[in-house]
Design a protein around this motif. Structure first.
Motif, mmCIF file in Angstrom:
data_model
loop_
_atom_site.group_PDB
_atom_site.id
_atom_site.type_symbol
_atom_site.label_atom_id
_atom_site.label_comp_id
_atom_site.label_asym_id
_atom_site.label_seq_id
_atom_site.Cartn_x
_atom_site.Cartn_y
_atom_site.Cartn_z
ATOM 1 N N PRO A 250 1.018 -1.384 -0.025
ATOM 2 C CA PRO A 250 -0.060 -0.056 0.013
ATOM 3 C C PRO A 250 0.780 1.248 -0.134
ATOM 4 N N SER A 251 1.876 1.428 0.910
ATOM 5 C CA SER A 251 2.744 2.255 0.929
ATOM 6 C C SER A 251 3.447 2.741 -0.587
ATOM 7 N N PHE A 252 3.982 1.624 -1.064
ATOM 8 C CA PHE A 252 4.716 1.636 -2.449
ATOM 9 C C PHE A 252 3.920 2.326 -3.555
ATOM 10 N N VAL A 253 2.571 2.021 -3.653
ATOM 11 C CA VAL A 253 1.590 2.394 -4.697
ATOM 12 C C VAL A 253 1.252 3.872 -4.155
ATOM 13 N N ARG A 254 1.055 4.331 -2.833
ATOM 14 C CA ARG A 254 0.955 5.750 -2.520
ATOM 15 C C ARG A 254 1.905 6.391 -2.965
ATOM 16 N N ALA A 255 3.218 5.979 -2.572
ATOM 17 C CA ALA A 255 4.167 6.747 -3.016
ATOM 18 C C ALA A 255 4.280 6.992 -4.656
ATOM 19 N N GLY A 256 3.855 5.914 -5.483
ATOM 20 C CA GLY A 256 3.843 5.984 -6.793
ATOM 21 C C GLY A 256 2.657 7.230 -7.444
ATOM 22 N N LEU A 257 1.681 7.301 -6.608
ATOM 23 C CA LEU A 257 0.573 8.336 -6.774
ATOM 24 C C LEU A 257 1.255 9.769 -6.277
ATOM 25 N N GLU A 258 1.928 9.746 -5.299
ATOM 26 C CA GLU A 258 2.616 11.053 -5.020
ATOM 27 C C GLU A 258 3.689 11.513 -5.864
ATOM 28 N N ALA A 259 4.523 10.523 -6.544
ATOM 29 C CA ALA A 259 5.302 10.812 -7.546
ATOM 30 C C ALA A 259 4.553 11.557 -8.790
ATOM 31 N N LEU A 260 3.377 10.864 -9.208
ATOM 32 C CA LEU A 260 2.771 11.305 -10.307
ATOM 33 C C LEU A 260 2.224 12.973 -10.036
ATOM 34 N N THR A 261 1.818 13.156 -8.812
ATOM 35 C CA THR A 261 1.391 14.457 -8.508
ATOM 36 C C THR A 261 2.326 15.605 -8.480
ATOM 37 N N GLU A 262 3.535 14.979 -8.337
ATOM 38 C CA GLU A 262 4.738 15.973 -8.323
ATOM 39 C C GLU A 262 5.627 16.060 -9.394
ATOM 40 N N ALA A 263 5.655 15.040 -10.271
ATOM 41 C CA ALA A 263 6.510 15.174 -11.531
ATOM 42 C C ALA A 263 5.963 15.985 -12.543
ATOM 43 N N PRO A 264 7.016 16.889 -12.918
ATOM 44 C CA PRO A 264 6.414 17.861 -13.695
ATOM 45 C C PRO A 264 5.951 17.632 -15.196
ATOM 46 N N GLY A 265 6.485 16.312 -15.687
ATOM 47 C CA GLY A 265 5.908 15.755 -16.873
ATOM 48 C C GLY A 265 4.585 14.837 -16.829
ATOM 49 N N THR A 266 4.075 14.843 -15.577
ATOM 50 C CA THR A 266 2.644 13.705 -15.717
ATOM 51 C C THR A 266 1.469 14.768 -16.360
ATOM 52 N N ASP A 267 0.973 13.844 -17.036
ATOM 53 C CA ASP A 267 -0.069 14.348 -17.874
ATOM 54 C C ASP A 267 -1.571 14.838 -16.917
ATOM 55 N N PRO A 268 -2.040 16.281 -17.052
ATOM 56 C CA PRO A 268 -3.056 16.488 -16.250
ATOM 57 C C PRO A 268 -4.134 15.513 -15.913
ATOM 58 N N GLN A 269 -4.546 14.600 -16.556
ATOM 59 C CA GLN A 269 -5.544 13.757 -16.384
ATOM 60 C C GLN A 269 -5.079 12.838 -15.358
#
Ligand code: BGC
Length: 280
Positions: A250-269
């Motif tokens: 669970p904490s690995f997937v949460r960390a992945g989601l956090e990375a997606l919200t923070e990474a500049p290149g993530t698509d807005p959707q």
């Protein structure tokens, strides 16, 4: 930030061993079916520095582990150096010289099912994508033998780097061939709150993450289960899914989601979808 010891395309997001659980819960309250009941360890008795004279955990070493382990049954016969991702180094039991679990008491001594004294190393590969057909953020997961969904991964074999293990296990368990790239991140390196852990043997892992971006499932190969996985599927990421995942996943997937919200290149959707799941 430490340079990646795996490949030079995998970047660390966290200092090794800093993220992850401050204490362990599953390693005190869950166990594989063959283990005896754990000695009960309450929150305030977990830390080894707290005197606990009544502490009398059962000792368990599975026959299969004893048959196949490369380590000697008696710790005094160990010739290799135990390597931990935990920064503080290894603490040894003053009476037995056996290594002590860095997150404290587990209610079980011996090695249980784990082959090695001290840290046992695994590697996991979290792949995520934004499914443009369903408009959902998804993770490629496997169903383990114990009935829990998990990030694909497994034990690091002799001579392998964690990145090699993560790629090999992803291929073996999902039949999706995948190599690390400049878009692959190291999400986590450290202790895992695993139900197999004991006072003297425990799991540590390196988790890699890559987000594939916007994908229409009809574009690509569908996963299929292999090796010890019962199923391999792209699963929509929800809080409910995350909470039911194996061990510290669970904490690995949460960390992945956090990375997606923070990474500049993530698509807005994808960014929005990740932020929504994290906010629930
Ligand atoms: C699993 C990994 C997991 C590790 C620690 C290994 O057996 O294959 O996915 O991270 O144990 O729980």
């Amino acid at each position: 930030m430490g340079a990646s010891p795996t490949t030079n395309t995998v970047r660390n997001q966290h200092e090794p061993g800093n993220a992850g659980p401050a204490t362990h819960i599953k390693a005190r309250t869950e166990k594989p079916a063959d283990y005896p009941e754990r000695f009960s360890v309450t929150d305030n008795a977990v830390n080894w520095n707290i005197p606990y004279p009544e502490y009398a955990p059962p000792r368990y070493e599975s026959p299969r582990m004893l048959e196949r382990s490369p380590d000697p049954a008696d710790i005094h016969g160990l010739t290799r150096t135990m390597q931990s991702y935990e920064q503080r180094g290894l603490q040894l039991d003053g009476a037995t010289d056996e290594p002590l679990n860095p997150r404290g008491r587990t209610g079980m001594s011996g090695r249980g099912q784990l082959w090695l004294w001290g840290p046992n190393h695994a590697a996991d590969f979290l792949l995520t994508r934004f499914n443009t057909d369903t408009q959902q953020l998804e993770a490629l997961l496997i169903l383990r033998n114990n009935g829990q969904w998990a990030v694909p991964g497994g034990m690091v074999d002799a001579g392998e780097s964690p990145a090699m293990t993560a790629m090999r296990e992803l291929k073996e368990e999902t039949n999706i061939p995948f190599s690390t790239s400049s878009k692959t991140w190291e999400l986590y390196r450290g202790y895992v709150d695993d139900p197999r852990n004991t006072d003297n043997a425990w799991m540590e892992t390196v988790v890699l993450h890559e987000h594939l971006g916007n994908v229409s499932p009809s574009d690509g190969n569908a996963p299929s289960a292999g090796s010890d996985a019962r199923k391999a599927e792209w699963k929509p990421i929800s809080q409910e899914l995350i909470q039911g995942l194996y061990a510290s996943h669970p904490s690995f997937v949460r960390a992945g989601l956090e990375a997606l919200t923070e990474a500049p290149g993530t698509d807005p959707q994808a960014r929005q979808a990740a932020a929504t799941v994290l906010s629930l």
